[in-house]
Design a protein around this motif. Structure first.
Motif, PDB file in Angstrom:
ATOM      1  N   ASP A  54     -24.774 -13.147  19.484  1.00 29.97           N
ATOM      2  CA  ASP A  54     -25.901 -13.888  20.045  1.00 29.97           C
ATOM      3  C   ASP A  54     -26.034 -13.541  21.521  1.00 29.97           C
ATOM      4  OD1 ASP A  54     -26.166 -15.186  17.583  1.00 29.97           O
ATOM      5  OD2 ASP A  54     -24.871 -16.848  18.197  1.00 29.97           O
TER       6      ASP A  54
ATOM      7  N   ILE B 288     -27.598 -14.792  25.095  1.00 36.79           N
ATOM      8  CA  ILE B 288     -28.088 -15.979  25.792  1.00 36.79           C
ATOM      9  C   ILE B 288     -28.503 -15.571  27.195  1.00 36.79           C
ATOM     10  CG2 ILE B 288     -27.540 -18.304  26.614  1.00 36.79           C
ATOM     11  CD1 ILE B 288     -25.254 -16.788  24.075  1.00 36.79           C
TER      12      ILE B 288
ATOM     13  N   HIS C  21     -27.220 -12.172  31.408  1.00 37.22           N
ATOM     14  CA  HIS C  21     -27.120 -12.545  29.995  1.00 37.22           C
ATOM     15  C   HIS C  21     -25.653 -12.744  29.626  1.00 37.22           C
ATOM     16  CE1 HIS C  21     -31.076 -10.717  30.190  1.00 37.22           C
ATOM     17  NE2 HIS C  21     -31.365 -11.294  29.045  1.00 37.22           N
TER      18      HIS C  21
ATOM     19  N   TYR D  49     -22.283 -14.010  22.756  1.00 36.00           N
ATOM     20  CA  TYR D  49     -21.363 -14.828  21.976  1.00 36.00           C
ATOM     21  C   TYR D  49     -21.112 -14.172  20.624  1.00 36.00           C
ATOM     22  CZ  TYR D  49     -19.622 -18.713  19.178  1.00 36.00           C
ATOM     23  OH  TYR D  49     -18.880 -19.503  18.331  1.00 36.00           O
TER      24      TYR D  49
ATOM     25  N   GLN E 288     -29.479 -25.814  32.365  1.00 33.66           N
ATOM     26  CA  GLN E 288     -29.783 -25.846  30.925  1.00 33.66           C
ATOM     27  C   GLN E 288     -29.135 -24.654  30.218  1.00 33.66           C
ATOM     28  OE1 GLN E 288     -34.048 -26.186  30.502  1.00 33.66           O
ATOM     29  NE2 GLN E 288     -34.062 -28.280  31.254  1.00 33.66           N
ATOM     30  N   SER E 289     -29.134 -23.494  30.864  1.00 35.29           N
ATOM     31  CA  SER E 289     -28.475 -22.319  30.285  1.00 35.29           C
ATOM     32  C   SER E 289     -26.966 -22.550  30.165  1.00 35.29           C
ATOM     33  CB  SER E 289     -28.734 -21.077  31.126  1.00 35.29           C
ATOM     34  OG  SER E 289     -30.078 -20.708  31.074  1.00 35.29           O
TER      35      SER E 289
ATOM     36  N   GLN F 115     -25.501 -25.411  29.856  1.00 29.59           N
ATOM     37  CA  GLN F 115     -25.310 -26.379  28.772  1.00 29.59           C
ATOM     38  C   GLN F 115     -25.448 -25.703  27.414  1.00 29.59           C
ATOM     39  OE1 GLN F 115     -28.118 -29.413  29.932  1.00 29.59           O
ATOM     40  NE2 GLN F 115     -26.882 -30.003  31.708  1.00 29.59           N
ATOM     41  N   GLN F 116     -26.392 -24.774  27.292  1.00 29.44           N
ATOM     42  CA  GLN F 116     -26.559 -24.022  26.036  1.00 29.44           C
ATOM     43  C   GLN F 116     -25.305 -23.196  25.745  1.00 29.44           C
ATOM     44  OE1 GLN F 116     -29.782 -21.170  26.166  1.00 29.44           O
ATOM     45  NE2 GLN F 116     -29.491 -20.555  24.044  1.00 29.44           N
ATOM     46  N   ILE F 117     -24.760 -22.555  26.759  1.00 32.05           N
ATOM     47  CA  ILE F 117     -23.541 -21.755  26.585  1.00 32.05           C
ATOM     48  C   ILE F 117     -22.377 -22.658  26.204  1.00 32.05           C
ATOM     49  CG2 ILE F 117     -21.830 -20.367  27.831  1.00 32.05           C
ATOM     50  CD1 ILE F 117     -24.261 -19.145  29.377  1.00 32.05           C
TER      51      ILE F 117
ATOM     52  N   ALA G  73     -22.411 -25.354  24.643  1.00 29.00           N
ATOM     53  CA  ALA G  73     -22.581 -25.904  23.294  1.00 29.00           C
ATOM     54  C   ALA G  73     -22.043 -24.939  22.231  1.00 29.00           C
ATOM     55  CB  ALA G  73     -24.057 -26.216  23.034  1.00 29.00           C
ATOM     56  N   LEU G  74     -21.789 -23.684  22.612  1.00 26.25           N
ATOM     57  CA  LEU G  74     -21.258 -22.697  21.660  1.00 26.25           C
ATOM     58  C   LEU G  74     -19.786 -22.990  21.377  1.00 26.25           C
ATOM     59  CD1 LEU G  74     -22.820 -19.532  23.337  1.00 26.25           C
ATOM     60  CD2 LEU G  74     -23.612 -20.655  21.237  1.00 26.25           C
TER      61      LEU G  74
ATOM     62  N   LYS H  34     -13.591 -22.986  27.305  1.00 27.64           N
ATOM     63  CA  LYS H  34     -14.806 -23.791  27.475  1.00 27.64           C
ATOM     64  C   LYS H  34     -14.614 -24.815  28.594  1.00 27.64           C
ATOM     65  CE  LYS H  34     -17.135 -24.982  23.849  1.00 27.64           C
ATOM     66  NZ  LYS H  34     -17.905 -25.605  22.772  1.00 27.64           N
TER      67      LYS H  34
END
Length: 182
Positions: free
Chosen positions: A70, A72, A83, A86, A142-143, A145-147, A149-150, A168
């Motif tokens: 993935d 991101i 970028h 993942y 937000q990015s 937080q998205q990372i 969440a993985l 993490k």
């Protein structure tokens, strides 16, 4: 990309793509392209050598990557266009300049000198130059937080040693310590 580097890479298998994760620097772009001239080379929008080397946009992820890797985009940083990657199977996050994790073994002089330039006081850490490139703090957070969440358990960094314990939590701690909402 010395002959020894290419041999070491091929011990893992034959590569299918080259890619760059950021427009911040293109240090190994030409040597990588020279070592693997027939591979598709994916680069972020605005990559400095995109017009000089045969490249493809990283934003158009190959269909073969679906479920395997993935991509991101780290938003809020238009001049760097960073970028992260993942790999779900190995629970590995691969990053470029988001974190530095230099070991003490590089020596006190090197750590001190880089600390003065980068503003990194402890490792792992994030550089002052990287933070200065953040133009939209909310988008950047937000990015992050998205990372976060993985489901990753380790981080491969471009600068330094992999983070293999509490990865993490370490990423979250570094940015919380810098005042970001993560």
């Amino acid at each position: 990309f010395s002959e020894a580097d290419v041999t070491a890479i091929r011990e893992f298998g034959e590569p299918g793509w080259l890619l760059d994760a950021t427009t911040f620097h293109d240090t190994l772009a030409r040597p990588g392209f020279t070592a693997y001239p027939d591979l598709p080379y994916l680069v972020p929008e605005g990559f400095p050598l995109a017009g000089k080397l045969k490249t493809q946009p990283l934003e158009e992820v190959p269909s073969e990557w679906k479920g395997e890797l993935d991509v991101i985009k780290v938003a809020g940083m238009p001049s760097i266009n960073e970028h992260a990657f993942y790999h779900p199977e190995s629970k590995t996050l691969v990053i470029a300049d988001l974190l530095f994790n230099l070991p003490d073994s590089v020596g006190a002089f090197t750590l001190g000198f880089l600390g003065l330039i980068s503003g990194i006081k402890k490792h792992p850490g994030n550089s002052r130059m990287f933070r200065l490139a953040i133009k939209d703090r909310n988008a950047f957070e937000q990015s992050l937080q998205q990372i976060l969440a993985l489901d990753f358990q380790q981080i491969i960094v471009a600068h330094g040693e992999p983070i293999t314990t509490d990865a993490k939590e370490t990423l979250a701690w570094v940015f919380r310590d810098l005042g970001y909402a993560v």
